[in-house]
Design a protein around this motif. Structure first.
Motif, mmCIF file in Angstrom:
data_model
loop_
_atom_site.group_PDB
_atom_site.id
_atom_site.type_symbol
_atom_site.label_atom_id
_atom_site.label_comp_id
_atom_site.label_asym_id
_atom_site.label_seq_id
_atom_site.Cartn_x
_atom_site.Cartn_y
_atom_site.Cartn_z
ATOM 1 N N ASN A 1 0.802 -1.224 0.000
ATOM 2 C CA ASN A 1 0.000 0.000 0.000
ATOM 3 C C ASN A 1 0.837 1.277 0.000
ATOM 4 O OD1 ASN A 1 -2.464 -1.221 -0.224
ATOM 5 N ND2 ASN A 1 -2.842 -1.307 1.970
ATOM 6 N N THR A 2 2.159 1.178 0.269
ATOM 7 C CA THR A 2 2.985 2.380 0.273
ATOM 8 C C THR A 2 3.642 2.635 -1.082
ATOM 9 O OG1 THR A 2 4.975 1.194 0.943
ATOM 10 C CG2 THR A 2 3.566 2.001 2.714
ATOM 11 N N LEU A 3 3.421 1.746 -2.057
ATOM 12 C CA LEU A 3 4.046 1.917 -3.374
ATOM 13 C C LEU A 3 3.329 3.002 -4.177
ATOM 14 C CD1 LEU A 3 4.508 -1.808 -4.464
ATOM 15 C CD2 LEU A 3 6.133 -0.352 -3.272
ATOM 16 N N SER A 4 4.023 3.536 -5.191
ATOM 17 C CA SER A 4 3.387 4.496 -6.100
ATOM 18 C C SER A 4 2.513 3.740 -7.095
ATOM 19 C CB SER A 4 4.464 5.264 -6.856
ATOM 20 O OG SER A 4 5.051 4.417 -7.824
ATOM 21 N N GLY A 5 1.703 4.491 -7.841
ATOM 22 C CA GLY A 5 0.783 3.870 -8.788
ATOM 23 C C GLY A 5 1.487 2.956 -9.787
ATOM 24 N N GLY A 6 2.613 3.441 -10.329
ATOM 25 C CA GLY A 6 3.335 2.661 -11.327
ATOM 26 C C GLY A 6 3.939 1.402 -10.739
ATOM 27 N N GLU A 7 4.477 1.520 -9.517
ATOM 28 C CA GLU A 7 5.056 0.347 -8.845
ATOM 29 C C GLU A 7 3.978 -0.684 -8.542
ATOM 30 O OE1 GLU A 7 8.675 2.741 -6.543
ATOM 31 O OE2 GLU A 7 6.716 2.534 -5.604
ATOM 32 N N LYS A 8 2.828 -0.182 -8.041
ATOM 33 C CA LYS A 8 1.719 -1.091 -7.740
ATOM 34 C C LYS A 8 1.317 -1.870 -8.985
ATOM 35 C CE LYS A 8 -0.829 0.943 -3.912
ATOM 36 N NZ LYS A 8 -1.992 1.732 -3.518
ATOM 37 N N GLN A 9 1.175 -1.133 -10.097
ATOM 38 C CA GLN A 9 0.733 -1.770 -11.334
ATOM 39 C C GLN A 9 1.683 -2.897 -11.730
ATOM 40 O OE1 GLN A 9 -1.759 -2.696 -13.154
ATOM 41 N NE2 GLN A 9 -2.377 -0.620 -13.695
ATOM 42 N N ARG A 10 2.990 -2.658 -11.616
ATOM 43 C CA ARG A 10 3.954 -3.688 -11.995
ATOM 44 C C ARG A 10 3.911 -4.864 -11.031
ATOM 45 N NH1 ARG A 10 9.518 -1.104 -12.545
ATOM 46 N NH2 ARG A 10 8.659 0.561 -11.247
ATOM 47 N N VAL A 11 3.691 -4.583 -9.729
ATOM 48 C CA VAL A 11 3.600 -5.676 -8.748
ATOM 49 C C VAL A 11 2.358 -6.531 -9.020
ATOM 50 C CG1 VAL A 11 3.183 -6.201 -6.314
ATOM 51 C CG2 VAL A 11 4.938 -4.540 -6.948
ATOM 52 N N VAL A 12 1.237 -5.875 -9.356
ATOM 53 C CA VAL A 12 0.024 -6.645 -9.631
ATOM 54 C C VAL A 12 0.212 -7.485 -10.900
ATOM 55 C CG1 VAL A 12 -2.434 -6.501 -10.137
ATOM 56 C CG2 VAL A 12 -1.446 -5.003 -8.428
ATOM 57 N N ILE A 13 0.941 -6.940 -11.880
ATOM 58 C CA ILE A 13 1.247 -7.740 -13.072
ATOM 59 C C ILE A 13 2.119 -8.934 -12.667
ATOM 60 C CG2 ILE A 13 2.441 -7.758 -15.309
ATOM 61 C CD1 ILE A 13 1.556 -4.843 -15.677
ATOM 62 N N ALA A 14 3.067 -8.721 -11.745
ATOM 63 C CA ALA A 14 3.895 -9.831 -11.251
ATOM 64 C C ALA A 14 3.029 -10.887 -10.574
ATOM 65 C CB ALA A 14 4.944 -9.313 -10.275
ATOM 66 N N SER A 15 2.055 -10.435 -9.785
ATOM 67 C CA SER A 15 1.150 -11.364 -9.112
ATOM 68 C C SER A 15 0.366 -12.189 -10.128
ATOM 69 C CB SER A 15 0.191 -10.573 -8.207
ATOM 70 O OG SER A 15 -0.697 -11.422 -7.562
ATOM 71 N N ALA A 16 -0.024 -11.528 -11.229
ATOM 72 C CA ALA A 16 -0.726 -12.241 -12.301
ATOM 73 C C ALA A 16 0.209 -13.243 -12.978
ATOM 74 C CB ALA A 16 -1.279 -11.249 -13.322
ATOM 75 N N LEU A 17 1.474 -12.844 -13.180
ATOM 76 C CA LEU A 17 2.440 -13.762 -13.805
ATOM 77 C C LEU A 17 2.677 -14.985 -12.920
ATOM 78 C CD1 LEU A 17 5.177 -11.360 -15.235
ATOM 79 C CD2 LEU A 17 3.331 -12.518 -16.455
ATOM 80 N N ALA A 18 2.645 -14.778 -11.582
ATOM 81 C CA ALA A 18 2.872 -15.889 -10.656
ATOM 82 C C ALA A 18 1.779 -16.943 -10.774
ATOM 83 C CB ALA A 18 2.957 -15.377 -9.223
ATOM 84 N N GLN A 19 0.652 -16.575 -11.375
ATOM 85 C CA GLN A 19 -0.402 -17.563 -11.604
ATOM 86 C C GLN A 19 0.010 -18.572 -12.672
ATOM 87 O OE1 GLN A 19 -3.887 -14.431 -11.147
ATOM 88 N NE2 GLN A 19 -4.725 -16.290 -12.063
ATOM 89 N N SER A 20 1.121 -18.321 -13.350
ATOM 90 C CA SER A 20 1.590 -19.180 -14.447
ATOM 91 C C SER A 20 0.505 -19.402 -15.485
ATOM 92 C CB SER A 20 2.080 -20.539 -13.935
ATOM 93 O OG SER A 20 3.001 -20.378 -12.895
ATOM 94 N N ALA A 21 -0.286 -18.373 -15.743
ATOM 95 C CA ALA A 21 -1.343 -18.479 -16.746
ATOM 96 C C ALA A 21 -0.762 -18.114 -18.106
ATOM 97 C CB ALA A 21 -2.492 -17.541 -16.390
ATOM 98 N N ASP A 22 -1.339 -18.639 -19.184
ATOM 99 C CA ASP A 22 -0.822 -18.267 -20.497
ATOM 100 C C ASP A 22 -1.649 -17.171 -21.155
ATOM 101 O OD1 ASP A 22 -2.830 -20.079 -20.619
ATOM 102 O OD2 ASP A 22 -1.889 -21.409 -22.079
#
Lengths: 260, 336
Positions: A138-159
């Motif tokens: 919650n302390t990250l900036s908007g751009g950092e958050k967006q990249r972290v959420v994309i990382a979380s999506a990548l961790a799903q190992s979805a194609d």
């Protein structure tokens, strides 16, 4: 591999349809952009494709099988979804949040092991966010958050990766970062993507195909170079614009001139 | 920085909070108007009938201490689940109107002299259980009526409104009741752990077992729900199913607690927040830690309630409210 056939949607008790008879298909390795003005139904279309919302009529299918036949866990192993904004009501660390992407791969009582952590760290690395894995999300900036959420999506190992307005809250530098990241994921890891945006230049720089949406109806779809025209911009936004190929950028650019 | 694995963190958390609870359970029964010693309580050379210390420990004090532990653990875990479910750190049995609904049920049972038992529970706890579930049902229905999914704003405002509404009804019934009934009502509404034996505890155990069984399936889903229903669903959570299980489990836990002690306020707010400060946000740690810490917390609160103004015994609900009221206000300010 993922297709929506004639899908319509309306919120309960509301007559006007948010989406009306829209059909979209994303083949393996595709990079599809859904463009249109605010309130055109882009988010609803993505949610239908992700299976977090069920269509009123029509159907969404993955590998030829209706999404309604897939369990939520099965779906999440194939399709990851990045909402426009993510806020957590509790204070999770960045690594905690990315490890949550492993949920569909773990049983109800299973705890993540070293392998899951390794996958989460690779995802953080791929999005350039490994440096703040122990910071509070919650302390990250908007751009950092967006990249972290994309990382979380990548961790799903979805194609399949669905992204709702991935650059909406980012400054121009972070926009270019996210654009490069998504292009690389698509090119190097073969991740199929469908994303929505109202930023036409972002769409032109990244997407191979576009779907044009206005008022819940499809105005057209096709190769980006063919469908992104001054006429299309006028039909979508009531805006007079110059559309031309930018030599140095290497893609079409849209310069709005005036409201029609 | 290396982060300890979830297994290690879980083991440390359970050991630390479990140790705290065992200490509280052993020490609290030793203290009171007559001080007794643990060595004499467990002195095998003296028969139980002759061992005054053991009798005080097991007959007079342990039921009350165990009741405090069960009620504290149940209310704290219900608070954790409500907060995750409604994505609001201020949600609790108190703020959702569940406690006041339960109180209304009990007062109605006293007013109309209802007298029956079911499954080992007598009419007042049963009526309060029904009142609590009814209140939660109404609040939940209101919060989900307008659109797909849950409206947190409607939920909390409906909870506040229901609390005010039930309070008015309770005052009305108190106004009409005679002195004996009014005394019973007031005493019950204060929240007392003076159970007088093991029977009420045993009667509440099935409810608690069911609640904890449901809770054990929830922690990861609750983590994901705190990111929003859509995000949770996209990561594979069956959102509707998880929300229903959470609601039923938290209601059962609240009902079990209320059936033993009446409404004891603020435990479901104070404990989860302190626990999160210590172990972080992960519900796989927060939930078991809150059960254990909530149990210890209420044991200590009740110890204060029965020894601070000795020989006078203050209802434990007064102690938790005196701590909880300012704590809640501090949370409001801290959250900005």
């Amino acid at each position: 591999m993922l297709r929506a056939d004639n899908v319509s949607f309306a919120h309960r008790g509301h007559a006007p349809r948010v989406l009306d008879a829209v059909s979209v298909e994303a083949a393996r390795g595709d990079l599809v952009g859904v463009i249109g003005p605010n309130g055109s139904g882009k988010t609803t279309l993505l949610r239908l494709l992700a299976g977090t919302l069920a269509p009123l009529t029509g159907s969404v299918s993955l590998e030829g099988r209706p999404l309604s036949d897939w369990s939520r866990r099965e779906t999440a192993r194939r399709i990851a979804y990045v909402p426009q904004e993510t806020h957590s009501s509790f204070d999770f660390s960045v690594l905690d949040l990315v490890v949550m992407g492993r949920f569909p791969h773990l049983g109800t009582f299973a705890l993540e092991g070293p392998e899951d952590l390794a996958i989460a760290r690779r995802a953080l690395d791929a999005t350039g966010t490994l440096a703040f894995e122990s910071r509070s999300f919650n302390t990250l900036s908007g751009g950092e958050k967006q990249r972290v959420v994309i990382a979380s999506a990548l961790a799903q190992s979805a194609d399949l990766l669905l992204l709702d307005e991935p650059t909406a809250s980012l400054d121009v530098g972070h926009q270019l970062d996210v654009t490069a990241l998504l292009a690389r994921l698509n090119r190097e890891q073969g991740v199929t993507m469908v994303l929505s945006t109202h930023d036409l230049n972002f769409a032109a720089s990244l997407c191979r195909r576009l779907v044009l949406l206005r008022g819940g109806r499809m105005l057209g779809s096709g190769q980006t170079d063919e469908v992104l025209t001054a006429g299309a911009v006028r039909a979508l936004y009531d805006v007079e614009a110059d559309v031309g190929r930018h030599e140095r950028a290497g893609h079409l650019t849209v310069t709005p001139i005036a409201r029609v | 920085m290396r982060v300890a694995s979830i297994r290690a963190r879980l083991a440390i958390t359970v050991a630390a909070f479990g140790g705290l609870l065992v200490a509280a359970l052993l020490v609290a029964p030793l203290l009171g108007s007559t001080s007794i010693s643990l060595a004499r309580v467990f002195d095998g050379r003296v028969a139980f009938a002759d061992n005054v210390d053991a009798q005080i420990f097991f007959v007079a004090r342990l039921p009350r201490v165990l009741a405090a532990a069960l009620v504290g653990g149940a209310l704290a875990s219900a608070g954790v689940v409500f907060q995750a479910l409604f994505r609001n750190p201020l949600a609790s049995p108190d703020t959702l109107g569940v406690s006041s609904g339960a109180a209304f049920g009990a007062v109605a049972a006293i007013t109309f002299h209802l007298d029956f038992t079911f499954g080992g529970l007598s009419s007042i706890p049963l009526a309060s259980l029904a009142g609590g579930l009814g209140a939660l049902g109404i609040v939940y229905a209101l919060a989900t009526a307008r659109r797909r999914g849950l409206s947190t704003t409607v939920l909390l405002l409906a909870g506040v409104t229901m609390t005010a509404f039930f309070s008015a009804l309770i005052m009305f019934m108190q106004y009409l009741a005679d002195f004996t009934d009014t005394y019973r009502m007031v005493r019950w509404l204060m929240g007392m752990l003076d159970v007088g034996g093991y029977a009420p505890i045993v009667a509440a155990l099935p409810l608690l077992a069911a609640a904890y069984g449901i809770f054990s399936t929830l922690p990861r889903a609750l983590d994901l729900l705190s990111l929003g229903a859509d995000a949770a669903s996209a990561r594979g959570v069956d959102v509707l199913g998880a929300e229903r299980r959470a609601l039923v489990g938290a209601s059962l836990a609240t009902g079990a607690a209320v059936s033993i002690a009446g409404p004891v306020g603020f435990v479901g707010i104070i404990v989860p927040h302190l626990v999160r400060l210590l172990v972080g946000a992960d519900h796989r740690l927060v939930l078991p830690a809150s059960v254990l810490f909530g149990a210890s917390f209420l044991v200590v609160c009740d110890l204060v309630a029965r020894t601070m103004f000795s020989p006078l015994e203050v209802p434990v609900g007064v102690v938790t409210a005196i701590i909880g009221g300012p704590f809640f206000l501090w949370l409001l300010i801290r959250r900005g």
